[in-house]
Design a protein around this motif. Sequence first.
Motif, PDB file in Angstrom:
ATOM      1  N   LEU A  59      -5.132   7.124   3.027  1.00 46.21           N
ATOM      2  CA  LEU A  59      -6.004   6.625   4.089  1.00 46.21           C
ATOM      3  C   LEU A  59      -5.896   5.111   4.251  1.00 46.21           C
ATOM      4  O   LEU A  59      -6.010   4.594   5.364  1.00 46.21           O
ATOM      5  CB  LEU A  59      -7.451   7.045   3.827  1.00 46.21           C
ATOM      6  CG  LEU A  59      -7.703   8.557   3.934  1.00 46.21           C
ATOM      7  CD1 LEU A  59      -9.141   8.886   3.544  1.00 46.21           C
ATOM      8  CD2 LEU A  59      -7.375   9.086   5.321  1.00 46.21           C
ATOM      9  N   LYS A  60      -5.619   4.417   3.161  1.00 53.49           N
ATOM     10  CA  LYS A  60      -5.420   2.969   3.235  1.00 53.49           C
ATOM     11  C   LYS A  60      -4.153   2.659   4.041  1.00 53.49           C
ATOM     12  O   LYS A  60      -4.142   1.757   4.884  1.00 53.49           O
ATOM     13  CB  LYS A  60      -5.315   2.378   1.831  1.00 53.49           C
ATOM     14  CG  LYS A  60      -5.382   0.871   1.795  1.00 53.49           C
ATOM     15  CD  LYS A  60      -5.329   0.349   0.368  1.00 53.49           C
ATOM     16  CE  LYS A  60      -6.709   0.420  -0.233  1.00 53.49           C
ATOM     17  NZ  LYS A  60      -6.815  -0.297  -1.510  1.00 53.49           N
ATOM     18  N   ALA A  70      -2.781   4.671   6.284  1.00 52.21           N
ATOM     19  CA  ALA A  70      -3.070   5.066   7.663  1.00 52.21           C
ATOM     20  C   ALA A  70      -3.862   3.975   8.378  1.00 52.21           C
ATOM     21  O   ALA A  70      -3.602   3.681   9.557  1.00 52.21           O
ATOM     22  CB  ALA A  70      -3.834   6.389   7.684  1.00 52.21           C
ATOM     23  N   ASP A  71      -4.785   3.335   7.673  1.00 44.85           N
ATOM     24  CA  ASP A  71      -5.561   2.258   8.274  1.00 44.85           C
ATOM     25  C   ASP A  71      -4.674   1.045   8.560  1.00 44.85           C
ATOM     26  O   ASP A  71      -4.852   0.379   9.582  1.00 44.85           O
ATOM     27  CB  ASP A  71      -6.739   1.868   7.378  1.00 44.85           C
ATOM     28  CG  ASP A  71      -7.677   0.906   8.077  1.00 44.85           C
ATOM     29  OD1 ASP A  71      -8.194   1.257   9.156  1.00 44.85           O
ATOM     30  OD2 ASP A  71      -7.878  -0.211   7.551  1.00 44.85           O
ATOM     31  N   ASP A  72      -3.727   0.759   7.660  1.00 46.26           N
ATOM     32  CA  ASP A  72      -2.772  -0.327   7.920  1.00 46.26           C
ATOM     33  C   ASP A  72      -2.049  -0.084   9.241  1.00 46.26           C
ATOM     34  O   ASP A  72      -1.910  -0.998  10.068  1.00 46.26           O
ATOM     35  CB  ASP A  72      -1.721  -0.433   6.804  1.00 46.26           C
ATOM     36  CG  ASP A  72      -2.267  -0.949   5.489  1.00 46.26           C
ATOM     37  OD1 ASP A  72      -3.344  -1.568   5.472  1.00 46.26           O
ATOM     38  OD2 ASP A  72      -1.584  -0.722   4.464  1.00 46.26           O
ATOM     39  N   CYS A  73      -1.584   1.144   9.436  1.00 45.34           N
ATOM     40  CA  CYS A  73      -0.875   1.499  10.673  1.00 45.34           C
ATOM     41  C   CYS A  73      -1.791   1.299  11.881  1.00 45.34           C
ATOM     42  O   CYS A  73      -1.400   0.680  12.876  1.00 45.34           O
ATOM     43  CB  CYS A  73      -0.395   2.943  10.625  1.00 45.34           C
ATOM     44  SG  CYS A  73       0.850   3.281   9.364  1.00 45.34           S
ATOM     45  N   LYS A  74      -2.992   1.826  11.773  1.00 44.00           N
ATOM     46  CA  LYS A  74      -3.942   1.752  12.878  1.00 44.00           C
ATOM     47  C   LYS A  74      -4.247   0.306  13.256  1.00 44.00           C
ATOM     48  O   LYS A  74      -4.236  -0.052  14.444  1.00 44.00           O
ATOM     49  CB  LYS A  74      -5.229   2.473  12.489  1.00 44.00           C
ATOM     50  CG  LYS A  74      -6.292   2.462  13.558  1.00 44.00           C
ATOM     51  CD  LYS A  74      -7.536   3.197  13.072  1.00 44.00           C
ATOM     52  CE  LYS A  74      -8.642   3.139  14.100  1.00 44.00           C
ATOM     53  NZ  LYS A  74      -9.843   3.831  13.614  1.00 44.00           N
ATOM     54  N   GLN A  75      -4.507  -0.536  12.280  1.00 42.16           N
ATOM     55  CA  GLN A  75      -4.855  -1.926  12.552  1.00 42.16           C
ATOM     56  C   GLN A  75      -3.685  -2.686  13.174  1.00 42.16           C
ATOM     57  O   GLN A  75      -3.872  -3.486  14.091  1.00 42.16           O
ATOM     58  CB  GLN A  75      -5.344  -2.626  11.278  1.00 42.16           C
ATOM     59  CG  GLN A  75      -6.647  -2.082  10.736  1.00 42.16           C
ATOM     60  CD  GLN A  75      -7.762  -2.055  11.761  1.00 42.16           C
ATOM     61  OE1 GLN A  75      -7.974  -3.012  12.508  1.00 42.16           O
ATOM     62  NE2 GLN A  75      -8.467  -0.942  11.833  1.00 42.16           N
ATOM     63  N   LYS A 128      -3.206  -1.491  16.771  1.00 38.22           N
ATOM     64  CA  LYS A 128      -4.309  -2.010  17.597  1.00 38.22           C
ATOM     65  C   LYS A 128      -4.058  -3.461  17.997  1.00 38.22           C
ATOM     66  O   LYS A 128      -4.298  -3.845  19.141  1.00 38.22           O
ATOM     67  CB  LYS A 128      -5.622  -1.882  16.821  1.00 38.22           C
ATOM     68  CG  LYS A 128      -6.833  -2.333  17.566  1.00 38.22           C
ATOM     69  CD  LYS A 128      -8.074  -2.120  16.711  1.00 38.22           C
ATOM     70  CE  LYS A 128      -9.296  -2.690  17.369  1.00 38.22           C
ATOM     71  NZ  LYS A 128     -10.482  -2.551  16.503  1.00 38.22           N
ATOM     72  N   ASN A 153       0.816  -1.219   0.000  1.00 38.24           N
ATOM     73  CA  ASN A 153       0.000   0.000   0.000  1.00 38.24           C
ATOM     74  C   ASN A 153       0.846   1.264   0.000  1.00 38.24           C
ATOM     75  O   ASN A 153       0.453   2.274  -0.594  1.00 38.24           O
ATOM     76  CB  ASN A 153      -0.979  -0.014   1.173  1.00 38.24           C
ATOM     77  CG  ASN A 153      -2.103  -1.010   0.966  1.00 38.24           C
ATOM     78  OD1 ASN A 153      -2.405  -1.418  -0.157  1.00 38.24           O
ATOM     79  ND2 ASN A 153      -2.725  -1.433   2.045  1.00 38.24           N
TER      80      ASN A 153
END
Length: 157
Positions: free
Chosen positions: A139-140, A142-147, A150, A118
């Motif tokens: 944003l994809k 950023a979501d990878d980082c967030k997941q 978490k 990504n």
Amino acid sequence: MKLSRILLTIALTSAVAFTATAHGDKKDKSPEGQAAKYRHNVFGMIGYHFGPMGDMIKGKSDYNKDTFSKNADALASLAVLAQNGFEVEGTVKGSRAKKKIWEEKDKFDAGIKMFADNTAALATQAKSGDMAAIKPAFLKVADDCKQCHKSYRAKKK
């Protein structure tokens, strides 16, 4: 174009190696300690490049195509390097990495590969200068980082 990416990767790899040896905990020379230091340095540089891009996406700073693209290229190279920081099993001492990484290694490896893929796609979109294409790619990532954070990163103590 390929030559510049190769040179960027070499420069970033050298910077990581220098930073890990110059600023790391000189007492812990174990493979586990070195792996934790490596990750800390790589992810620190990821944050260094990711932050200004996020500020541009959010409108907190003016969009600059060249700066955004350079940061996206660096991020793509660093994402590949990040994978190397998890080769030594169980290296949680001195880091916020959870043991769950090695308990779910296949799932974790798939996630970090997706992050690398990504970030490469983001770097490609960044060259276009088309924010309508760049923002979803960003944003994809950023979501990878967030997941990942978490699931596999312990909270600060």
